[in-house]
Scaffold this active site. Structure first.
Site, PDB file in Angstrom:
ATOM      1  N   GLY A   1       2.860  -7.407 -18.362  1.00 28.86           N
ATOM      2  CA  GLY A   1       3.411  -6.681 -17.106  1.00 28.86           C
ATOM      3  C   GLY A   1       4.430  -5.842 -17.612  1.00 28.86           C
TER       4      GLY A   1
ATOM      5  N   LYS B   1      -1.647 -15.987 -13.420  1.00 32.93           N
ATOM      6  CA  LYS B   1      -0.812 -16.888 -13.240  1.00 32.93           C
ATOM      7  C   LYS B   1       0.279 -17.990 -12.436  1.00 32.93           C
ATOM      8  CE  LYS B   1       0.349 -12.826 -16.970  1.00 32.93           C
ATOM      9  NZ  LYS B   1       0.956 -11.980 -17.395  1.00 32.93           N
TER      10      LYS B   1
ATOM     11  N   HIS C   1      -0.677 -19.272 -24.394  1.00 30.73           N
ATOM     12  CA  HIS C   1       0.039 -17.715 -23.455  1.00 30.73           C
ATOM     13  C   HIS C   1       1.195 -17.325 -24.197  1.00 30.73           C
ATOM     14  CE1 HIS C   1       1.206 -14.494 -20.736  1.00 30.73           C
ATOM     15  NE2 HIS C   1      -0.700 -14.201 -20.881  1.00 30.73           N
TER      16      HIS C   1
ATOM     17  N   ASN D   1      -6.293 -13.795 -15.150  1.00 33.93           N
ATOM     18  CA  ASN D   1      -4.680 -15.262 -15.381  1.00 33.93           C
ATOM     19  C   ASN D   1      -4.092 -14.572 -14.038  1.00 33.93           C
ATOM     20  OD1 ASN D   1      -3.061 -16.630 -16.280  1.00 33.93           O
ATOM     21  ND2 ASN D   1      -2.170 -15.455 -17.913  1.00 33.93           N
TER      22      ASN D   1
ATOM     23  N   SER E   1      -1.050  -5.249 -19.711  1.00 37.09           N
ATOM     24  CA  SER E   1      -1.343  -3.898 -18.767  1.00 37.09           C
ATOM     25  C   SER E   1      -2.539  -3.172 -18.220  1.00 37.09           C
ATOM     26  CB  SER E   1       0.046  -2.946 -18.421  1.00 37.09           C
ATOM     27  OG  SER E   1       0.953  -3.466 -18.712  1.00 37.09           O
TER      28      SER E   1
ATOM     29  N   GLU F   1       3.393 -16.166 -22.542  1.00 40.04           N
ATOM     30  CA  GLU F   1       5.171 -16.895 -21.807  1.00 40.04           C
ATOM     31  C   GLU F   1       4.579 -18.438 -22.191  1.00 40.04           C
ATOM     32  OE1 GLU F   1       2.764 -15.690 -18.346  1.00 40.04           O
ATOM     33  OE2 GLU F   1       3.465 -13.603 -18.628  1.00 40.04           O
TER      34      GLU F   1
ATOM     35  N   GLU G   1      -3.205  -9.891 -26.680  1.00 41.29           N
ATOM     36  CA  GLU G   1      -2.352  -9.666 -25.487  1.00 41.29           C
ATOM     37  C   GLU G   1      -0.142  -9.288 -26.353  1.00 41.29           C
ATOM     38  OE1 GLU G   1      -3.057 -11.123 -21.775  1.00 41.29           O
ATOM     39  OE2 GLU G   1      -2.330 -13.189 -22.453  1.00 41.29           O
TER      40      GLU G   1
END
Ligand code: 13P
Length: 251
Positions: free
Chosen positions: A173, A11, A95, A9, A213, A97, A167
């Site tokens: 991250g 992003k 996702h 991904n 990660s 985010e 996730e």
């Protein structure tokens, strides 16, 4: 036996020129990625260019989102037809985010999942708890709500196509990976939920990726867990050698 699936991904990273460079480097590293499904998810603007680079390979292209409607007055959205025209096979939906910054909820994610399946695109449906959920002992209830909501009314037969990505938000991250035991525990829980929702056959077939990660150094241990069927990779997917290292850990 479920085939592992490793997706990058990207992003909101990479101009077209940069994306082509990265896709070419990944193609060189992964000339032979037969044992694992590999998916690259660049930003919309670079999908065409990345599709062109990997057109003669086994690597797939995915998108990071998809609108829930066919066409019309939906400013800023991208439709299934627009993606399929560029040879997109997978679509990341829900996702964390997008849930957090753009307030996407399970109702809309579910609409998108249904649309993607109807149009023969493979959804990668993301779920995962925040740090405060984990610390307050609510991981399972949060994940259950997301799984039941975003996958409501999806028939058992679709679970060979759709992919779930677990996730944990606190691992994205941050450099903090869930331990393989923590991840396995939630993956097994999700598989149990699918069994409860649509039966044992679908639960056994559905692929559940881990994301957060994931790197070459921890991929082998995570991917060795019985219910971890792949990875959804952020940061490490922006480096061809690291991404290939994770893919190779899945073979
Ligand atoms: P990182 O690998 O950078 O933690 O990102 C994971 C992710 O969000 C993939 O969708």
């Amino acid at each position: 036996m479920r085939k592992k699936i490793i997706a990058g991904n990207w992003k909101m990273n990479k101009t077209v020129e940069e994306a082509v460079e990265l896709a070419k480097a990944i193609k060189l590293e992964l000339a032979d990625c037969n044992g694992v499904d590999v998916v690259l998810c660049p930003p919309f603007t670079a999908i065409k260019a990345v599709s062109d680079v990997i057109s003669e390979t086994l690597i797939n292209v995915g998108s990071q989102n998809m609108g829930s409607e066919d066409e019309g007055a939906y400013t800023g959205e991208i439709s299934h037809a627009m993606l399929k025209e560029l040879f997109v096979r997978y679509v990341i939906l829900g996702h964390s985010e997008r849930r957090e910054y753009y307030k996407e909820n399970d109702f809309w994610i579910n609409k998108k999942v249904k649309k993607a399946l109807e149009k023969n695109l493979r959804p990668i449906v993301c779920v995962g708890e925040k740090l405060e959920d984990r610390e307050s002992g609510n991981t399972e209830s949060v994940v259950e709500q997301q799984v039941r909501g975003s996958l409501a009314d999806i028939p058992a037969s679709a679970y060979t196509e759709l992919v779930i990505a677990y996730e944990p938000v606190w691992a994205i991250g941050t450099g903090k990976t869930a331990t393989s035991e923590q991840a396995q525990e939630v993956h097994a829980f999700i598989r149990g939920l699918i069994k409860d929702m649509v039966g044992a056959e679908a639960a056994d077939a559905v692929r559940i990726q881990y994301g957060g990660s994931m790197k070459p150094g921890n991929a082998s241990e995570l991917l060795a867990q019985p219910d971890i069927d792949g990875g959804l990779i952020g940061g490490a997917a922006l480096d061809a050698v690291s991404f290939a290292g994770i893919v190779n850990a899945g073979i």
